[in-house]
Design a protein around this motif. Sequence first.
Motif, PDB file in Angstrom:
ATOM      1  N   ARG A 251       0.862  -1.384   0.038  1.00  0.00           N
ATOM      2  CA  ARG A 251       0.063   0.091  -0.218  1.00  0.00           C
ATOM      3  C   ARG A 251       0.822   1.442   0.340  1.00  0.00           C
ATOM      4  NH1 ARG A 251      -4.660  -1.746   4.557  1.00  0.00           N
ATOM      5  NH2 ARG A 251      -6.037  -3.085   3.060  1.00  0.00           N
ATOM      6  N   ASP A 252       1.800   1.319   0.789  1.00  0.00           N
ATOM      7  CA  ASP A 252       2.923   2.194   0.726  1.00  0.00           C
ATOM      8  C   ASP A 252       3.531   2.618  -0.622  1.00  0.00           C
ATOM      9  OD1 ASP A 252       2.051   2.728   3.513  1.00  0.00           O
ATOM     10  OD2 ASP A 252       4.032   1.747   4.272  1.00  0.00           O
ATOM     11  N   LEU A 253       3.831   1.522  -1.109  1.00  0.00           N
ATOM     12  CA  LEU A 253       4.616   1.552  -2.578  1.00  0.00           C
ATOM     13  C   LEU A 253       3.528   2.223  -3.515  1.00  0.00           C
ATOM     14  CD1 LEU A 253       6.869   1.030  -4.476  1.00  0.00           C
ATOM     15  CD2 LEU A 253       5.927  -1.261  -4.714  1.00  0.00           C
ATOM     16  N   LEU A 254       2.239   1.757  -3.509  1.00  0.00           N
ATOM     17  CA  LEU A 254       1.293   2.429  -4.236  1.00  0.00           C
ATOM     18  C   LEU A 254       0.979   3.563  -3.963  1.00  0.00           C
ATOM     19  CD1 LEU A 254      -1.160  -0.619  -4.801  1.00  0.00           C
ATOM     20  CD2 LEU A 254       0.129   0.249  -6.535  1.00  0.00           C
ATOM     21  N   GLY A 255       0.817   4.074  -2.869  1.00  0.00           N
ATOM     22  CA  GLY A 255       0.798   5.240  -2.382  1.00  0.00           C
ATOM     23  C   GLY A 255       1.621   6.522  -2.985  1.00  0.00           C
ATOM     24  N   THR A 256       3.118   5.948  -3.202  1.00  0.00           N
ATOM     25  CA  THR A 256       4.034   7.122  -3.524  1.00  0.00           C
ATOM     26  C   THR A 256       4.245   6.672  -5.210  1.00  0.00           C
ATOM     27  OG1 THR A 256       5.789   5.257  -3.249  1.00  0.00           O
ATOM     28  CG2 THR A 256       5.080   6.876  -1.398  1.00  0.00           C
ATOM     29  N   ALA A 257       3.478   5.859  -5.925  1.00  0.00           N
ATOM     30  CA  ALA A 257       3.797   5.844  -7.062  1.00  0.00           C
ATOM     31  C   ALA A 257       3.414   6.983  -7.996  1.00  0.00           C
ATOM     32  CB  ALA A 257       3.189   4.267  -7.629  1.00  0.00           C
ATOM     33  N   ALA A 258       3.743   6.953  -9.146  1.00  0.00           N
ATOM     34  CA  ALA A 258       3.450   8.082 -10.028  1.00  0.00           C
ATOM     35  C   ALA A 258       2.122   7.365 -10.574  1.00  0.00           C
ATOM     36  CB  ALA A 258       4.417   8.168 -11.204  1.00  0.00           C
ATOM     37  N   ASP A 260       1.215   7.256 -13.859  1.00  0.00           N
ATOM     38  CA  ASP A 260       1.248   6.451 -15.037  1.00  0.00           C
ATOM     39  C   ASP A 260       2.460   5.495 -14.947  1.00  0.00           C
ATOM     40  OD1 ASP A 260       3.342   8.326 -14.656  1.00  0.00           O
ATOM     41  OD2 ASP A 260       3.328   8.831 -16.997  1.00  0.00           O
ATOM     42  N   ALA A 261       2.709   4.805 -13.505  1.00  0.00           N
ATOM     43  CA  ALA A 261       3.713   3.963 -13.279  1.00  0.00           C
ATOM     44  C   ALA A 261       3.547   2.884 -13.920  1.00  0.00           C
ATOM     45  CB  ALA A 261       4.201   4.031 -11.945  1.00  0.00           C
ATOM     46  N   PRO A 262       4.374   2.124 -14.961  1.00  0.00           N
ATOM     47  CA  PRO A 262       4.090   0.990 -15.538  1.00  0.00           C
ATOM     48  C   PRO A 262       3.973  -0.119 -14.653  1.00  0.00           C
ATOM     49  CG  PRO A 262       6.344   1.435 -16.035  1.00  0.00           C
ATOM     50  CD  PRO A 262       5.742   2.479 -15.284  1.00  0.00           C
ATOM     51  N   ALA A 308     -12.926   7.656  -3.581  1.00  0.00           N
ATOM     52  CA  ALA A 308     -12.028   8.803  -3.441  1.00  0.00           C
ATOM     53  C   ALA A 308     -11.097   8.998  -4.601  1.00  0.00           C
ATOM     54  CB  ALA A 308     -10.820   8.388  -2.391  1.00  0.00           C
ATOM     55  N   GLY A 309     -11.177   8.019  -5.593  1.00  0.00           N
ATOM     56  CA  GLY A 309     -10.385   8.263  -6.810  1.00  0.00           C
ATOM     57  C   GLY A 309      -9.825   6.993  -7.353  1.00  0.00           C
ATOM     58  N   GLY A 310      -9.748   7.047  -8.523  1.00  0.00           N
ATOM     59  CA  GLY A 310      -9.138   6.006  -9.086  1.00  0.00           C
ATOM     60  C   GLY A 310      -9.871   4.680  -9.398  1.00  0.00           C
ATOM     61  N   GLY A 311      -9.293   3.660  -9.552  1.00  0.00           N
ATOM     62  CA  GLY A 311      -9.919   2.244  -9.465  1.00  0.00           C
ATOM     63  C   GLY A 311      -9.967   1.783 -10.774  1.00  0.00           C
ATOM     64  N   THR A 312      -9.754   0.270 -10.769  1.00  0.00           N
ATOM     65  CA  THR A 312      -9.698  -0.360 -12.051  1.00  0.00           C
ATOM     66  C   THR A 312     -11.140  -0.977 -12.399  1.00  0.00           C
ATOM     67  OG1 THR A 312      -8.967  -2.360 -11.193  1.00  0.00           O
ATOM     68  CG2 THR A 312      -7.273  -0.616 -11.810  1.00  0.00           C
TER      69      THR A 312
END
Length: 366
Positions: A251-258, A260-262, A308-312
Amino acid sequence: MLIWIIFAVMTGAAIFALLWPLSHGRVAALADASDATSLYRAQLGEIDRDLARRLIGPGEAEAARAEAARRLLRASGDETDPAGETESSLRRRRATSALALSCVPLLALLVYGAYGSPGNPDQPLSARLQADPSRQDFALALSRIETHLANNPSDAKGWSVIAPVYLRQGRYDDAANAFAAAIRHGEPNSEALAGLGEARTLAAGGVVTASARESFAEAVKLDQENARARFFLAIGKEQDGDAPAAITALRDLLGTAAPDAPWSAAVRQRLERLEAETAGSAITSLAPADRQAAIRTMVDGLAQRLKAGGGTLPEWTRLIRSQVVLGDRTAAMDALAMARERLTDAAALAELDALAVELSLKETAP
């Protein structure tokens, strides 16, 4: 031009090998059998046969032999050429030499013209290795780098170039050695350390070993935003059985991801699977009433996150299905409408329409 000079020398050597025995060897094979010496020798043989058949007497045979011998000695003394070297045999020897001089080069040219490629220039490996790298094929470029590193094993830049190539080719041990050499001969950097850890992990069949964790930890010390190192460290926590810590790390990794991170999609997919496994294991151990409350809490948490935002598309689909299963059709229709607003591509909208039909939520379609 060089190739033709080589061919000329080879042809000359072949012709010389043919002519040498004809000019310096014995010429008995080409000698004329009808010369005087051979005739007199044949007469001596004929006298012996007549004597054996008793056609002549011993005295007559002896006289005939003496006469034949005198003629043989006279003929031998009169010869000026080597024995057996007559005019006709000399002509045959010259004809053989002329045939070799003409036919051998002609035959060589015909064979090379039919099966060779005289129009193509030579392409030695050393010249190709010095060619423009942009025009080389991948294998040749890789061979060039390997040759350079064999002669310059302390070239850290070369090792850092070839290490990711080995990794993509599945040569994990070679990749680990290359990353280690790049770190040993150059300045340690976060990417090289993360690459070393990944190569060691993949060489171990996907297990984040102790040596791999050390590399990942060093990479994070140098760069706290190194996504590859943080991802594998989270997997290491999961393999240790510490699922909550792995979930927190992902979760922390996704929270700091750009945005458009591939790699974010792969991380999110692993996080969802891990969350589902962890939640399912915890929920099954609860009492029925508590289990229902836990499921609703999970669904509400997913809804809040997506709102809150995003979502696939898979996340929106799971939310809508869960709300329908819980009997909250109003929330499911609201989630469907919000998903249509967030997911604007045609394929996703088609999937949502099919889901609305399947769950009898079609009335919410615009």
